[in-house]
Write a protein that holds these residues in place. Structure first.
Motif, PDB file in Angstrom:
ATOM      1  N   ASP A   5      44.019  37.113  40.494  1.00 20.82           N
ATOM      2  CA  ASP A   5      42.588  36.814  40.503  1.00 20.82           C
ATOM      3  C   ASP A   5      41.912  37.612  39.387  1.00 20.82           C
ATOM      4  OD1 ASP A   5      43.110  35.401  42.895  1.00 20.82           O
ATOM      5  OD2 ASP A   5      42.788  37.226  44.077  1.00 20.82           O
ATOM      6  N   ALA A   6      40.862  37.049  38.820  1.00 26.88           N
ATOM      7  CA  ALA A   6      40.142  37.767  37.763  1.00 26.88           C
ATOM      8  C   ALA A   6      38.669  37.383  37.791  1.00 26.88           C
ATOM      9  CB  ALA A   6      40.741  37.459  36.389  1.00 26.88           C
ATOM     10  N   ARG A   7      37.856  38.343  37.466  1.00 24.45           N
ATOM     11  CA  ARG A   7      36.411  38.104  37.314  1.00 24.45           C
ATOM     12  C   ARG A   7      35.987  38.656  35.956  1.00 24.45           C
ATOM     13  NH1 ARG A   7      31.766  37.036  40.212  1.00 24.45           N
ATOM     14  NH2 ARG A   7      29.886  38.151  39.538  1.00 24.45           N
ATOM     15  N   ILE A   8      35.357  37.807  35.158  1.00 21.64           N
ATOM     16  CA  ILE A   8      34.954  38.181  33.797  1.00 21.64           C
ATOM     17  C   ILE A   8      33.462  37.934  33.649  1.00 21.64           C
ATOM     18  CG2 ILE A   8      35.256  37.698  31.337  1.00 21.64           C
ATOM     19  CD1 ILE A   8      38.023  36.428  33.301  1.00 21.64           C
ATOM     20  N   THR A   9      32.730  38.918  33.195  1.00 20.22           N
ATOM     21  CA  THR A   9      31.312  38.737  32.899  1.00 20.22           C
ATOM     22  C   THR A   9      31.039  39.198  31.476  1.00 20.22           C
ATOM     23  OG1 THR A   9      30.746  40.927  33.781  1.00 20.22           O
ATOM     24  CG2 THR A   9      30.619  39.078  35.295  1.00 20.22           C
ATOM     25  N   VAL A  10      30.236  38.423  30.774  1.00 24.70           N
ATOM     26  CA  VAL A  10      29.834  38.730  29.398  1.00 24.70           C
ATOM     27  C   VAL A  10      28.318  38.768  29.353  1.00 24.70           C
ATOM     28  CG1 VAL A  10      29.868  37.962  26.995  1.00 24.70           C
ATOM     29  CG2 VAL A  10      31.900  37.667  28.424  1.00 24.70           C
ATOM     30  N   GLU A  11      27.786  39.777  28.678  1.00 24.80           N
ATOM     31  CA  GLU A  11      26.340  39.909  28.504  1.00 24.80           C
ATOM     32  C   GLU A  11      26.017  40.028  27.026  1.00 24.80           C
ATOM     33  OE1 GLU A  11      24.678  42.496  32.079  1.00 24.80           O
ATOM     34  OE2 GLU A  11      26.516  43.355  31.207  1.00 24.80           O
ATOM     35  N   ARG A  12      24.815  39.611  26.673  1.00 22.23           N
ATOM     36  CA  ARG A  12      24.372  39.670  25.281  1.00 22.23           C
ATOM     37  C   ARG A  12      23.030  40.397  25.211  1.00 22.23           C
ATOM     38  NH1 ARG A  12      25.997  37.220  20.643  1.00 22.23           N
ATOM     39  NH2 ARG A  12      24.439  36.920  19.019  1.00 22.23           N
TER      40      ARG A  12
ATOM     41  N   GLY B 272      16.939  42.244  23.488  1.00 27.48           N
ATOM     42  CA  GLY B 272      15.918  43.183  23.931  1.00 27.48           C
ATOM     43  C   GLY B 272      16.359  43.959  25.159  1.00 27.48           C
ATOM     44  N   ARG B 273      17.185  43.351  25.947  1.00 29.20           N
ATOM     45  CA  ARG B 273      17.873  43.962  27.073  1.00 29.20           C
ATOM     46  C   ARG B 273      19.137  43.148  27.313  1.00 29.20           C
ATOM     47  NH1 ARG B 273      16.999  41.128  31.906  1.00 29.20           N
ATOM     48  NH2 ARG B 273      15.350  39.541  31.813  1.00 29.20           N
ATOM     49  N   TRP B 274      20.037  43.673  28.147  1.00 35.19           N
ATOM     50  CA  TRP B 274      21.273  42.955  28.399  1.00 35.19           C
ATOM     51  C   TRP B 274      20.996  41.765  29.316  1.00 35.19           C
ATOM     52  CZ3 TRP B 274      25.065  43.694  25.273  1.00 35.19           C
ATOM     53  CH2 TRP B 274      25.282  44.943  24.703  1.00 35.19           C
ATOM     54  N   ARG B 275      21.383  40.565  28.849  1.00 34.54           N
ATOM     55  CA  ARG B 275      21.170  39.340  29.610  1.00 34.54           C
ATOM     56  C   ARG B 275      22.512  38.630  29.816  1.00 34.54           C
ATOM     57  NH1 ARG B 275      15.616  37.727  29.153  1.00 34.54           N
ATOM     58  NH2 ARG B 275      14.475  39.072  27.664  1.00 34.54           N
ATOM     59  N   PRO B 276      22.696  37.939  30.961  1.00 41.11           N
ATOM     60  CA  PRO B 276      23.963  37.226  31.206  1.00 41.11           C
ATOM     61  C   PRO B 276      24.255  36.207  30.110  1.00 41.11           C
ATOM     62  CG  PRO B 276      22.632  37.343  33.205  1.00 41.11           C
ATOM     63  CD  PRO B 276      21.751  37.823  32.093  1.00 41.11           C
ATOM     64  N   ASP B 277      25.509  36.177  29.679  1.00 40.68           N
ATOM     65  CA  ASP B 277      25.928  35.247  28.625  1.00 40.68           C
ATOM     66  C   ASP B 277      27.196  34.488  29.001  1.00 40.68           C
ATOM     67  OD1 ASP B 277      25.561  34.131  26.002  1.00 40.68           O
ATOM     68  OD2 ASP B 277      27.267  35.333  25.332  1.00 40.68           O
ATOM     69  N   GLY B 278      27.723  34.726  30.198  1.00 45.06           N
ATOM     70  CA  GLY B 278      28.916  34.012  30.641  1.00 45.06           C
ATOM     71  C   GLY B 278      29.541  34.708  31.824  1.00 45.06           C
ATOM     72  N   GLU B 279      30.016  33.925  32.767  1.00 41.43           N
ATOM     73  CA  GLU B 279      30.663  34.486  33.942  1.00 41.43           C
ATOM     74  C   GLU B 279      31.737  33.519  34.426  1.00 41.43           C
ATOM     75  OE1 GLU B 279      29.516  35.869  38.500  1.00 41.43           O
ATOM     76  OE2 GLU B 279      27.984  35.877  36.930  1.00 41.43           O
ATOM     77  N   TRP B 280      32.925  34.069  34.697  1.00 41.81           N
ATOM     78  CA  TRP B 280      34.049  33.256  35.153  1.00 41.81           C
ATOM     79  C   TRP B 280      34.742  33.962  36.316  1.00 41.81           C
ATOM     80  CZ3 TRP B 280      32.936  34.546  30.172  1.00 41.81           C
ATOM     81  CH2 TRP B 280      32.635  33.502  29.280  1.00 41.81           C
ATOM     82  N   THR B 281      35.155  33.188  37.298  1.00 44.93           N
ATOM     83  CA  THR B 281      35.943  33.700  38.417  1.00 44.93           C
ATOM     84  C   THR B 281      37.199  32.854  38.545  1.00 44.93           C
ATOM     85  OG1 THR B 281      33.975  34.469  39.591  1.00 44.93           O
ATOM     86  CG2 THR B 281      35.984  34.187  40.886  1.00 44.93           C
ATOM     87  N   LEU B 282      38.349  33.492  38.453  1.00 43.87           N
ATOM     88  CA  LEU B 282      39.635  32.810  38.567  1.00 43.87           C
ATOM     89  C   LEU B 282      40.294  33.251  39.868  1.00 43.87           C
ATOM     90  CD1 LEU B 282      38.948  32.892  35.448  1.00 43.87           C
ATOM     91  CD2 LEU B 282      41.403  32.685  35.063  1.00 43.87           C
ATOM     92  N   ASN B 283      40.558  32.315  40.727  1.00 41.22           N
ATOM     93  CA  ASN B 283      41.214  32.590  42.003  1.00 41.22           C
ATOM     94  C   ASN B 283      42.622  32.023  41.976  1.00 41.22           C
ATOM     95  OD1 ASN B 283      38.931  33.844  43.278  1.00 41.22           O
ATOM     96  ND2 ASN B 283      38.017  31.819  43.525  1.00 41.22           N
ATOM     97  N   GLY B 284      43.598  32.911  41.764  1.00 38.65           N
ATOM     98  CA  GLY B 284      44.989  32.494  41.781  1.00 38.65           C
ATOM     99  C   GLY B 284      45.472  31.798  40.531  1.00 38.65           C
ATOM    100  N   THR B 285      44.679  31.770  39.462  1.00 42.91           N
ATOM    101  CA  THR B 285      45.101  31.108  38.230  1.00 42.91           C
ATOM    102  C   THR B 285      45.155  32.047  37.033  1.00 42.91           C
ATOM    103  OG1 THR B 285      42.837  30.413  37.700  1.00 42.91           O
ATOM    104  CG2 THR B 285      44.176  28.892  38.996  1.00 42.91           C
ATOM    105  N   ALA B 286      44.868  33.329  37.227  1.00 49.21           N
ATOM    106  CA  ALA B 286      44.993  34.298  36.142  1.00 49.21           C
ATOM    107  C   ALA B 286      46.439  34.760  36.028  1.00 49.21           C
ATOM    108  CB  ALA B 286      44.080  35.499  36.389  1.00 49.21           C
TER     109      ALA B 286
END
Length: 444
Positions: free
Chosen positions: A413-420, A423-437
């Motif tokens: 399992d894996a959880r990946i979050t990317v922020e950009r 002016g402040r850190w804002r969400p730029d991508g989020e992925w959750t892999l259940n049993g496929t990482a």
């Protein structure tokens, strides 16, 4: 002997049109946005084979950003440009076959019109026509042309030098059953000059049971048929279709000039696999299963390491290697992180050494490990979990005779979050892999 780099050809192409499916009375709009990559310079007088990757949209039926296939470019030698593209449409695996018949009487029309058929399991299920719209598609098409340096990433590095190890491995996930697969072939030349040895294994990670594996030995040398073999009660026969560009986890120079303890790269950032695997419990049939093959060349295993391959969908991939060197002195340093995020056709960080030299940190352990890091405008958090019941422990022997143990899971399992930073850190991508990482932790 390592193949010398050479120039390839890369460009993007978009086409729009209509398709009529069997049994329907109306046409559906269709659009292709494709990336074309060839391993040599495209010249009109010869036949050039290239890979196709990209997005296929069919109104009300398909929006597949992971379509992949082949392109044969032969405008003079064979007077055709032939397309073959595999895609997923409403859960069905379809293949688009098309060809531009190049003629001297109407060169422009023949180069911009693509009649095609859609088939499923070899039976035609639709046909239509795609066109290259000159007014809107020509400027970005011309601007996309590149002639990057290419090298045969599958060519063996092996020259028999004592103290060296070369590894070929493939990992994938069957989307139908959720089963993970790991194929590993390793070639080692002992440091004391004794005969080289070759061996490997196959491992299956079913979603509802413990991992299974079998080992094999082979004649010293690179694998003749890397995706075909036998180990105990297991046999496998797979075809690989690259569906992405090469991805150098370490700096490209480290692969070409082996001065580091080891280097890692993917000949294609993602691939699709079709074929069969027989095992004690039956047969696993794969049809376009997502995964990737990878290469390692160096002096052996690290003192500690963690690895992740995450197919994020839509052609996006995250590859992570975090390692502490086994060399004296270097073994006291914290893990160096090599992180490559391929997203929307671009790789971040821009330079492979950026994560190793920048503020990237790894905490290696089990059942969970993590990587965090940032550049000036982007930061990432990666958390990987390898449940014990879905993790397989196997041992390695380095060229110097020392031993290491890896704990691998092709159903992690894996959880990946990317922020950009805006002016402040804002969400730029989020992925959750259940049993496929696909993940691994190694220790000594």
């Amino acid at each position: 002997m390592k193949a010398l780099p050479r120039r390839g050809t890369a460009f993007d192409e978009s086409m729009v049109g209509t398709v009529r499916l069997a049994g329907e009375a109306r046409d559906r709009p269709i659009r292709l946005d494709l990336a074309v990559r060839a391993d040599r310079i495209l010249l009109p007088h010869r036949t050039t084979d290239a890979t196709l990757t990209g997005r296929v949209r069919i109104a009300g039926l398909a929006d597949d950003p992971g379509a992949a296939g082949e392109l044969e470019i032969s405008p003079l030698a064979r007077r055709r440009i032939r397309y073959r593209l595999d895609l997923t449409a409403d859960g069905r695996r379809l293949t688009l076959h098309g060809w531009k018949s190049v003629t001297a009487r109407r060169p422009l029309a023949s180069m911009t019109v693509l009649p095609f058929t859609l088939s499923e399991d070899g039976a035609e299920v639709g046909r239509g026509t795609l066109r290259f719209p000159l007014a809107t598609a020509l400027p970005p098409f011309l601007a996309s042309w590149r002639f990057p340096r290419r090298e045969d990433a599958q060519a063996p590095r092996w020259d028999g030098t004592p103290g060296r190890t070369e590894v070929w491995y493939t990992t994938l996930t069957d989307p139908a059953s959720g089963t993970g697969l790991w194929l590993h072939h390793e070639l080692t030349a002992p440091s004391d000059g004794s005969p080289a040895r070759a061996h490997g294994w196959i491992a299956l990670f079913p979603p509802d049971g413990p991992a299974e594996h079998a080992r094999y030995t082979a004649d010293p040398g690179p694998p003749a048929e890397r995706l075909r073999g036998k180990a105990g009660p297991y046999t496998w026969d797979l075809a690989e279709q690259p569906a992405g560009p090469p991805l150098y986890t370490f700096p490209r120079w480290a692969w070409r000039h082996p001065v580091l303890p080891a280097a890692h790269m993917l000949p294609a950032a993602r691939s699709r696999y079709t074929g069969t695997v027989t095992h004690p419990g039956g047969e696993l049939r794969l049809a376009g299963a997502p995964g990737a093959g990878a290469r390692i060349y160096g002096h052996g295993n690290a003192r500690r390491w963690a690895w992740l391959h995450a197919d994020l969908g839509g052609g996006d991939v995250l590859e992570v290697v975090a390692a502490v060197s086994h060399r004296p002195g270097l073994d006291r340093l914290p893990p160096l992180v090599f992180l490559r995020l391929l997203r929307d056709g671009r790789t971040w960080p821009r330079r492979a050494a950026g994560s190793a030299l920048g503020p990237f940190r790894a905490v290696i352990g089990l059942p969970e490990w993590s990587v965090t890091g940032r550049t000036a405008l982007r930061r990432i958090t990666v958390t990987v979990r390898q449940p014990e019941e879905r993790t397989l422990a196997l041992d390695y022997t380095d060229p110097d005779g020392s031993r290491a143990v890896c704990r691998n899971s092709e159903s992690a399992d894996a959880r990946i979050t990317v922020e950009r930073w805006w002016g402040r850190w804002r969400p730029d991508g989020e992925w959750t892999l259940n049993g496929t990482a696909h993940a691994e932790v190694g220790t000594r």
